[in-house]
Design a protein around this motif. Structure first.
Motif, short mmCIF file in Angstrom:
data_model
loop_
_atom_site.label_atom_id
_atom_site.label_comp_id
_atom_site.label_asym_id
_atom_site.label_seq_id
_atom_site.Cartn_x
_atom_site.Cartn_y
_atom_site.Cartn_z
N PHE A 59 -3.57 1.59 9.22
CA PHE A 59 -5.04 1.32 8.64
C PHE A 59 -6.15 1.17 9.73
O PHE A 59 -7.16 1.29 9.45
CB PHE A 59 -4.91 -0.19 8.20
CG PHE A 59 -3.92 -0.28 7.05
CD1 PHE A 59 -4.34 -0.43 5.76
CD2 PHE A 59 -2.67 -0.64 7.38
CE1 PHE A 59 -3.35 -0.66 4.60
CE2 PHE A 59 -1.70 -0.79 6.15
CZ PHE A 59 -2.17 -0.88 4.93
N HIS A 60 -5.70 1.57 11.01
CA HIS A 60 -6.65 1.63 12.10
C HIS A 60 -6.85 2.87 12.69
O HIS A 60 -5.78 3.56 12.86
CB HIS A 60 -6.52 0.44 13.10
CG HIS A 60 -7.43 0.34 13.98
ND1 HIS A 60 -7.84 1.09 15.15
CD2 HIS A 60 -8.38 -0.65 14.20
CE1 HIS A 60 -8.80 0.71 15.91
NE2 HIS A 60 -9.17 -0.40 15.42
N SER A 61 -7.75 3.43 12.96
CA SER A 61 -8.05 4.88 13.66
C SER A 61 -7.04 4.94 14.79
O SER A 61 -6.41 6.03 15.07
CB SER A 61 -9.33 5.35 13.67
OG SER A 61 -10.10 4.42 14.70
N LEU A 62 -7.08 4.27 15.68
CA LEU A 62 -6.23 3.85 16.72
C LEU A 62 -4.72 4.14 16.51
O LEU A 62 -4.07 4.73 17.33
CB LEU A 62 -6.69 2.88 17.66
CG LEU A 62 -7.90 2.77 18.69
CD1 LEU A 62 -8.16 1.53 19.20
CD2 LEU A 62 -7.89 3.79 19.55
N GLU A 63 -4.48 3.20 15.75
CA GLU A 63 -3.01 3.45 15.04
C GLU A 63 -2.60 4.91 14.78
O GLU A 63 -1.59 5.26 15.01
CB GLU A 63 -2.73 2.04 14.19
CG GLU A 63 -2.81 0.65 14.68
CD GLU A 63 -2.95 -0.28 13.81
OE1 GLU A 63 -2.15 -1.34 13.97
OE2 GLU A 63 -2.83 0.15 12.60
N ASP A 64 -3.49 5.23 13.85
CA ASP A 64 -2.95 6.55 13.23
C ASP A 64 -3.03 7.49 14.37
O ASP A 64 -2.21 8.52 14.22
CB ASP A 64 -4.01 6.64 12.16
CG ASP A 64 -3.88 8.16 11.50
OD1 ASP A 64 -2.61 8.12 10.85
OD2 ASP A 64 -4.72 8.98 11.37
N ARG A 65 -4.04 7.39 15.18
CA ARG A 65 -3.92 8.65 16.29
C ARG A 65 -2.74 8.51 16.96
O ARG A 65 -2.40 9.41 17.29
CB ARG A 65 -5.29 8.19 16.97
CG ARG A 65 -5.84 9.53 17.75
CD ARG A 65 -7.04 9.16 18.33
NE ARG A 65 -8.04 8.52 17.51
CZ ARG A 65 -8.94 7.39 17.72
NH1 ARG A 65 -9.01 7.14 18.87
NH2 ARG A 65 -9.82 7.19 16.97
N ALA A 74 -6.50 -0.94 0.63
CA ALA A 74 -5.69 0.46 0.67
C ALA A 74 -6.72 1.47 1.29
O ALA A 74 -6.13 2.77 1.47
CB ALA A 74 -5.11 0.80 -0.89
N ARG A 75 -7.84 1.11 1.09
CA ARG A 75 -8.75 2.08 1.19
C ARG A 75 -9.04 3.12 2.82
O ARG A 75 -9.04 4.10 2.63
CB ARG A 75 -10.38 1.62 1.07
CG ARG A 75 -10.77 1.40 -0.26
CD ARG A 75 -11.93 0.22 -0.14
NE ARG A 75 -12.33 -0.03 -1.69
CZ ARG A 75 -13.22 -0.94 -1.94
NH1 ARG A 75 -13.73 -1.53 -1.08
NH2 ARG A 75 -13.32 -1.46 -3.02
N SER A 76 -8.56 2.32 3.73
CA SER A 76 -8.40 2.95 5.04
C SER A 76 -6.95 3.41 5.37
O SER A 76 -6.64 3.95 6.50
CB SER A 76 -8.72 2.06 6.00
OG SER A 76 -8.15 0.96 6.21
N ALA A 77 -5.90 3.23 4.39
CA ALA A 77 -4.53 3.70 4.66
C ALA A 77 -4.23 4.98 4.75
O ALA A 77 -4.95 6.01 4.00
CB ALA A 77 -3.83 2.90 3.62
N ILE A 78 -3.48 5.25 5.47
CA ILE A 78 -2.94 6.66 5.98
C ILE A 78 -1.65 6.59 6.22
O ILE A 78 -1.12 5.90 7.32
CB ILE A 78 -3.83 7.55 6.76
CG1 ILE A 78 -3.08 9.02 7.09
CG2 ILE A 78 -3.97 6.96 8.03
CD1 ILE A 78 -4.17 9.77 7.64
N VAL A 129 0.80 -1.25 -0.10
CA VAL A 129 -0.05 -0.11 -0.03
C VAL A 129 1.02 1.24 0.01
O VAL A 129 2.03 1.39 0.84
CB VAL A 129 -1.12 0.04 1.24
CG1 VAL A 129 -1.63 1.38 1.32
CG2 VAL A 129 -1.82 -1.24 1.09
N LEU A 130 0.41 2.35 -0.82
CA LEU A 130 1.20 3.60 -0.75
C LEU A 130 2.76 3.31 -1.20
O LEU A 130 3.53 4.28 -0.66
CB LEU A 130 1.10 4.36 0.31
CG LEU A 130 -0.18 5.10 0.63
CD1 LEU A 130 -0.58 5.46 2.11
CD2 LEU A 130 -0.66 6.25 -0.11
#
Length: 312
Positions: A243-249, A299-303, A11-12
């Motif tokens: 890929f998970h909001s908790l991880e990205d946060r 990849a849709r939720s990846a940041i 991804v990315l």
């Protein structure tokens, strides 16, 4: 034997590797090798004098890396969780640190596709879910021992399951007989009311939550981020794909805190914390474009977030 499954697409890949700035004489770390998608692209751009150290706690991933790049003297892979990047870099003999670190926090397609690993509810397999099959309790063992309140918390926070209490109660009632992925999926599907979310299996959130707990993914990430800053040389880049909001946060908060100088209360006349910024954010978060999301649904939720190490 691992299933062939669908091809694992990194991804990315272009954007993340560009952010690392691979080139001659640079020492880079792929902290989550997976099946080498990012590693392959890094090596393509590294030049003859660059070096790449890859890490993974999954023995199948390590075996893949050793076979895939056996003839490339610039490449080395070690079996370590990415939280142990410090000891891994020391083991590689890179005492002066590294010029870039990439971490892709997603589960690889081969892990999901191999029923024997127990990550997916789509195929019957042992209820395992360990990224390192030789470390810690399996998912089945964890579910038999977990405290009821902790299970509910994990489902609510890690899986963002709206019916966490209901699902937790159903699992607890059945946990002595949960041996396969099918067993767990059946219990969860029966516990979640209604038809569930469109296009998503009712078991999806629970499987994600249990996997994250079994592998201590947030604890590993916290330890990795702190260790990564320590081994980066000034000007070195840290790139983390979540890929998970908790991880990205967690990544976002860590970079923000490490970009701050003094954190003393504003009413202190002089600084007592002696804190100096160690990172600076680089650009805006990276997200996959429409073409990548179409070709690679995972990849849709990846940041991805990028930060650069500042001089001491």
């Amino acid at each position: 034997m691992a299933a062939e499954g669908r091809q694992h697409l990194p991804v990315l890949a272009e954007a993340a590797v560009d952010a690392l700035r691979p080139g001659p004489d640079r020492r880079l770390v792929d902290a989550t090798y997976g099946r080498g998608g990012h590693a392959r692209l890094i090596l393509d751009r590294l030049g003859e004098t660059g070096e790449l150290l890859a890490l993974d706690r999954d023995p199948e991933a390590v075996a893949h890396g050793r076979a895939e790049f056996a003839s490339d003297p610039r490449f080395r892979i070690l079996r370590h969780p990415f939280s142990r990047i410090g000891p891994a870099v020391a083991e590689a003999g890179w005492t002066e640190g590294v010029d870039g670190i990439l971490a892709d926090l997603g589960v690889s397609s081969p892990q999901l596709d191999d029923a024997a690993r127990g990550f997916s509810f789509r195929e019957e397999g042992p209820l395992d879910m360990r990224m390192d099959p030789g470390a810690g309790p399996s998912a089945a063992e964890w579910l038999r021992e977990v405290d009821p309140g902790e299970l509910e918390r994990v489902l609510r926070e890690y899986g963002e399951e709206r019916h966490a209490r209901r699902v937790a109660r159903a699992i607890l009632a059945a946990r002595e007989r949960l041996a396969t992925t099918g067993d767990l999926a059946e219990v969860v599907r029966a516990a979640v009311p209604g038809r569930g979310e469109p296009g998503k299996d009712k078991a999806t959130r629970t499987f994600q939550a249990v996997r994250m707990a079994v592998n201590d993914e947030l604890g590993e990430l916290e330890a990795f981020l702190e260790a990564a800053v320590e081994v980066l040389r000034p000007g070195g880049r840290l790139v983390v794909i979540a890929f998970h909001s908790l991880e990205d946060r967690m990544v976002k908060r860590f970079i923000r805190e490490e970009a701050r100088d003094c954190v003393c209360p504003p009413d202190f006349p002089v600084c007592r914390c002696d804190k100096a910024a160690r990172l600076r954010p680089v650009g805006k978060p990276l997200r996959p474009g429409p073409e990548e999301r179409e070709v690679n649904p995972r990849a849709r939720s990846a940041i991805a977030r990028v930060a650069e190490r500042l001089a001491a």
